[in-house]
Design a protein around this motif. Structure first.
Motif, PDB file in Angstrom:
ATOM      1  N   ASP A  26     -10.844 -68.822 -26.681  1.00  0.00           N
ATOM      2  CA  ASP A  26      -9.795 -68.968 -27.679  1.00  0.00           C
ATOM      3  C   ASP A  26      -9.157 -67.628 -28.033  1.00  0.00           C
ATOM      4  OD1 ASP A  26     -11.421 -71.603 -29.596  1.00  0.00           O
ATOM      5  OD2 ASP A  26     -10.249 -71.676 -27.756  1.00  0.00           O
ATOM      6  N   ARG A  27      -9.910 -66.542 -27.964  1.00  0.00           N
ATOM      7  CA  ARG A  27      -9.364 -65.225 -28.284  1.00  0.00           C
ATOM      8  C   ARG A  27      -8.328 -64.789 -27.270  1.00  0.00           C
ATOM      9  NH1 ARG A  27     -14.660 -62.124 -28.842  1.00  0.00           N
ATOM     10  NH2 ARG A  27     -15.785 -63.785 -29.853  1.00  0.00           N
ATOM     11  N   SER A  28      -8.446 -65.204 -26.031  1.00  0.00           N
ATOM     12  CA  SER A  28      -7.491 -64.791 -25.007  1.00  0.00           C
ATOM     13  C   SER A  28      -6.240 -65.664 -24.997  1.00  0.00           C
ATOM     14  CB  SER A  28      -8.147 -64.820 -23.628  1.00  0.00           C
ATOM     15  OG  SER A  28      -8.437 -66.152 -23.252  1.00  0.00           O
ATOM     16  N   THR A  29      -6.288 -66.813 -25.649  1.00  0.00           N
ATOM     17  CA  THR A  29      -5.155 -67.734 -25.624  1.00  0.00           C
ATOM     18  C   THR A  29      -3.873 -67.133 -26.202  1.00  0.00           C
ATOM     19  OG1 THR A  29      -6.637 -69.629 -25.669  1.00  0.00           O
ATOM     20  CG2 THR A  29      -4.363 -70.027 -26.319  1.00  0.00           C
ATOM     21  N   PRO A  30      -3.886 -66.492 -27.368  1.00  0.00           N
ATOM     22  CA  PRO A  30      -2.629 -65.917 -27.876  1.00  0.00           C
ATOM     23  C   PRO A  30      -2.041 -64.856 -26.948  1.00  0.00           C
ATOM     24  CG  PRO A  30      -4.264 -66.011 -29.626  1.00  0.00           C
ATOM     25  CD  PRO A  30      -4.964 -66.371 -28.351  1.00  0.00           C
ATOM     26  N   ARG A  31      -2.899 -64.055 -26.349  1.00  0.00           N
ATOM     27  CA  ARG A  31      -2.406 -63.027 -25.424  1.00  0.00           C
ATOM     28  C   ARG A  31      -1.778 -63.668 -24.187  1.00  0.00           C
ATOM     29  NH1 ARG A  31      -6.921 -60.054 -24.706  1.00  0.00           N
ATOM     30  NH2 ARG A  31      -7.529 -61.304 -22.928  1.00  0.00           N
ATOM     31  N   ARG A  32      -2.429 -64.698 -23.663  1.00  0.00           N
ATOM     32  CA  ARG A  32      -1.885 -65.384 -22.495  1.00  0.00           C
ATOM     33  C   ARG A  32      -0.573 -66.080 -22.831  1.00  0.00           C
ATOM     34  NH1 ARG A  32      -6.080 -69.330 -20.885  1.00  0.00           N
ATOM     35  NH2 ARG A  32      -4.584 -69.890 -19.269  1.00  0.00           N
ATOM     36  N   LEU A  33      -0.518 -66.694 -24.008  1.00  0.00           N
ATOM     37  CA  LEU A  33       0.708 -67.366 -24.427  1.00  0.00           C
ATOM     38  C   LEU A  33       1.844 -66.370 -24.602  1.00  0.00           C
ATOM     39  CD1 LEU A  33       2.165 -69.930 -25.257  1.00  0.00           C
ATOM     40  CD2 LEU A  33       1.266 -69.605 -27.563  1.00  0.00           C
ATOM     41  N   ALA A  34       1.563 -65.206 -25.175  1.00  0.00           N
ATOM     42  CA  ALA A  34       2.595 -64.175 -25.341  1.00  0.00           C
ATOM     43  C   ALA A  34       3.106 -63.710 -23.983  1.00  0.00           C
ATOM     44  CB  ALA A  34       2.040 -63.005 -26.140  1.00  0.00           C
ATOM     45  N   GLU A  35       2.223 -63.587 -23.012  1.00  0.00           N
ATOM     46  CA  GLU A  35       2.645 -63.176 -21.671  1.00  0.00           C
ATOM     47  C   GLU A  35       3.514 -64.248 -21.012  1.00  0.00           C
ATOM     48  OE1 GLU A  35       3.154 -60.966 -18.202  1.00  0.00           O
ATOM     49  OE2 GLU A  35       2.583 -60.388 -20.237  1.00  0.00           O
ATOM     50  N   ILE A  36       3.156 -65.500 -21.187  1.00  0.00           N
ATOM     51  CA  ILE A  36       3.972 -66.592 -20.646  1.00  0.00           C
ATOM     52  C   ILE A  36       5.352 -66.596 -21.299  1.00  0.00           C
ATOM     53  CG2 ILE A  36       4.211 -69.113 -20.557  1.00  0.00           C
ATOM     54  CD1 ILE A  36       1.113 -69.200 -20.252  1.00  0.00           C
ATOM     55  N   GLU A  37       5.393 -66.413 -22.616  1.00  0.00           N
ATOM     56  CA  GLU A  37       6.674 -66.378 -23.316  1.00  0.00           C
ATOM     57  C   GLU A  37       7.513 -65.189 -22.860  1.00  0.00           C
ATOM     58  OE1 GLU A  37       5.421 -66.419 -27.383  1.00  0.00           O
ATOM     59  OE2 GLU A  37       5.369 -68.607 -27.459  1.00  0.00           O
ATOM     60  N   ARG A  38       6.878 -64.045 -22.631  1.00  0.00           N
ATOM     61  CA  ARG A  38       7.607 -62.861 -22.159  1.00  0.00           C
ATOM     62  C   ARG A  38       8.227 -63.127 -20.794  1.00  0.00           C
ATOM     63  NH1 ARG A  38       7.248 -58.663 -18.821  1.00  0.00           N
ATOM     64  NH2 ARG A  38       5.270 -59.350 -17.948  1.00  0.00           N
ATOM     65  N   THR A  79       7.803 -68.040 -40.378  1.00  0.00           N
ATOM     66  CA  THR A  79       7.084 -68.785 -39.334  1.00  0.00           C
ATOM     67  C   THR A  79       5.576 -68.684 -39.436  1.00  0.00           C
ATOM     68  OG1 THR A  79       7.160 -66.898 -37.820  1.00  0.00           O
ATOM     69  CG2 THR A  79       8.996 -68.492 -37.706  1.00  0.00           C
ATOM     70  N   GLY A  80       5.058 -67.627 -40.064  1.00  0.00           N
ATOM     71  CA  GLY A  80       3.616 -67.453 -40.174  1.00  0.00           C
ATOM     72  C   GLY A  80       2.959 -66.900 -38.927  1.00  0.00           C
ATOM     73  N   VAL A  81       3.749 -66.354 -37.991  1.00  0.00           N
ATOM     74  CA  VAL A  81       3.175 -65.813 -36.763  1.00  0.00           C
ATOM     75  C   VAL A  81       2.649 -64.399 -37.001  1.00  0.00           C
ATOM     76  CG1 VAL A  81       4.649 -67.229 -35.281  1.00  0.00           C
ATOM     77  CG2 VAL A  81       5.395 -64.937 -35.941  1.00  0.00           C
ATOM     78  N   ASP A  82       1.917 -63.876 -36.016  1.00  0.00           N
ATOM     79  CA  ASP A  82       1.381 -62.523 -36.141  1.00  0.00           C
ATOM     80  C   ASP A  82       2.481 -61.490 -35.877  1.00  0.00           C
ATOM     81  OD1 ASP A  82       0.897 -61.428 -33.084  1.00  0.00           O
ATOM     82  OD2 ASP A  82       0.706 -63.619 -33.255  1.00  0.00           O
ATOM     83  N   LEU A  83       2.183 -60.228 -36.155  1.00  0.00           N
ATOM     84  CA  LEU A  83       3.167 -59.157 -36.063  1.00  0.00           C
ATOM     85  C   LEU A  83       3.729 -59.005 -34.656  1.00  0.00           C
ATOM     86  CD1 LEU A  83       4.646 -56.792 -37.382  1.00  0.00           C
ATOM     87  CD2 LEU A  83       2.644 -55.371 -36.902  1.00  0.00           C
ATOM     88  N   ARG A  84       2.877 -59.040 -33.668  1.00  0.00           N
ATOM     89  CA  ARG A  84       3.338 -58.855 -32.285  1.00  0.00           C
ATOM     90  C   ARG A  84       4.303 -59.971 -31.860  1.00  0.00           C
ATOM     91  NH1 ARG A  84      -0.505 -58.098 -26.983  1.00  0.00           N
ATOM     92  NH2 ARG A  84       1.171 -57.749 -25.517  1.00  0.00           N
ATOM     93  N   THR A  85       3.959 -61.202 -32.179  1.00  0.00           N
ATOM     94  CA  THR A  85       4.815 -62.334 -31.822  1.00  0.00           C
ATOM     95  C   THR A  85       6.152 -62.234 -32.541  1.00  0.00           C
ATOM     96  OG1 THR A  85       2.847 -63.700 -31.508  1.00  0.00           O
ATOM     97  CG2 THR A  85       4.950 -64.856 -31.756  1.00  0.00           C
ATOM     98  N   ALA A  86       6.116 -61.863 -33.824  1.00  0.00           N
ATOM     99  CA  ALA A  86       7.361 -61.724 -34.592  1.00  0.00           C
ATOM    100  C   ALA A  86       8.228 -60.620 -34.006  1.00  0.00           C
ATOM    101  CB  ALA A  86       7.052 -61.442 -36.051  1.00  0.00           C
ATOM    102  N   LYS A  87       7.612 -59.508 -33.645  1.00  0.00           N
ATOM    103  CA  LYS A  87       8.364 -58.386 -33.063  1.00  0.00           C
ATOM    104  C   LYS A  87       9.036 -58.812 -31.767  1.00  0.00           C
ATOM    105  CE  LYS A  87       7.685 -53.699 -31.283  1.00  0.00           C
ATOM    106  NZ  LYS A  87       7.949 -53.887 -29.870  1.00  0.00           N
ATOM    107  N   GLU A  88       8.301 -59.497 -30.911  1.00  0.00           N
ATOM    108  CA  GLU A  88       8.866 -59.946 -29.639  1.00  0.00           C
ATOM    109  C   GLU A  88       9.997 -60.937 -29.858  1.00  0.00           C
ATOM    110  OE1 GLU A  88       5.454 -61.369 -27.537  1.00  0.00           O
ATOM    111  OE2 GLU A  88       4.761 -59.348 -27.044  1.00  0.00           O
ATOM    112  N   ALA A  89       9.835 -61.845 -30.823  1.00  0.00           N
ATOM    113  CA  ALA A  89      10.867 -62.838 -31.095  1.00  0.00           C
ATOM    114  C   ALA A  89      12.129 -62.174 -31.639  1.00  0.00           C
ATOM    115  CB  ALA A  89      10.358 -63.880 -32.092  1.00  0.00           C
ATOM    116  N   VAL A  90      11.960 -61.221 -32.548  1.00  0.00           N
ATOM    117  CA  VAL A  90      13.125 -60.537 -33.123  1.00  0.00           C
ATOM    118  C   VAL A  90      13.822 -59.698 -32.057  1.00  0.00           C
ATOM    119  CG1 VAL A  90      13.805 -58.736 -34.759  1.00  0.00           C
ATOM    120  CG2 VAL A  90      12.303 -60.587 -35.494  1.00  0.00           C
TER     121      VAL A  90
END
Length: 98
Positions: A26-38, A79-90
């Motif tokens: 579960d800890r690797s899931t957000p990182r993998r999801l961020a990479e897929i989104e990138r 949105t309640g997302v973490d800092l890294r996700t928010a930065k990438e989205a912005v």
């Protein structure tokens, strides 16, 4: 009695092991999801596809004024997302504004 206790201890150990393995995955899931989104964003940029979804309130206004940090903060609050996700989205939203 000893056999039942031994079986119970083994079952508890196996449950803990299974829980630990699930937590590690579960800890690797957000990182993998961020990479897929990138990568998806790279493909969309290459194809010239623009996401027309409205940004959360205040984000575009902050970006228009050049306030990237405030835009990230507004995105996180909305949105309640973490800092890294928010930065990438912005940063992805900044593309059409450049």
């Amino acid at each position: 009695m000893e056999i039942a206790l031994t079986v119970l201890i083994i079952a508890v150990v196996l449950l803990f092991a299974a829980q630990f393995a699930g937590t590690r995955q579960d800890r690797s899931t957000p990182r993998r999801l961020a990479e897929i989104e990138r990568r998806l964003q790279l493909v969309m940029d290459h194809l010239g596809v623009v996401d027309e979804r409205p940004a959360p309130p205040g984000v575009r206004e902050h970006l228009a004024r050049g306030e990237k940090l405030q835009a990230i903060k507004a995105y996180r609050e909305a949105t309640g997302v973490d800092l890294r996700t928010a930065k990438e989205a912005v940063e992805a939203m900044m593309g059409p504004l450049r």
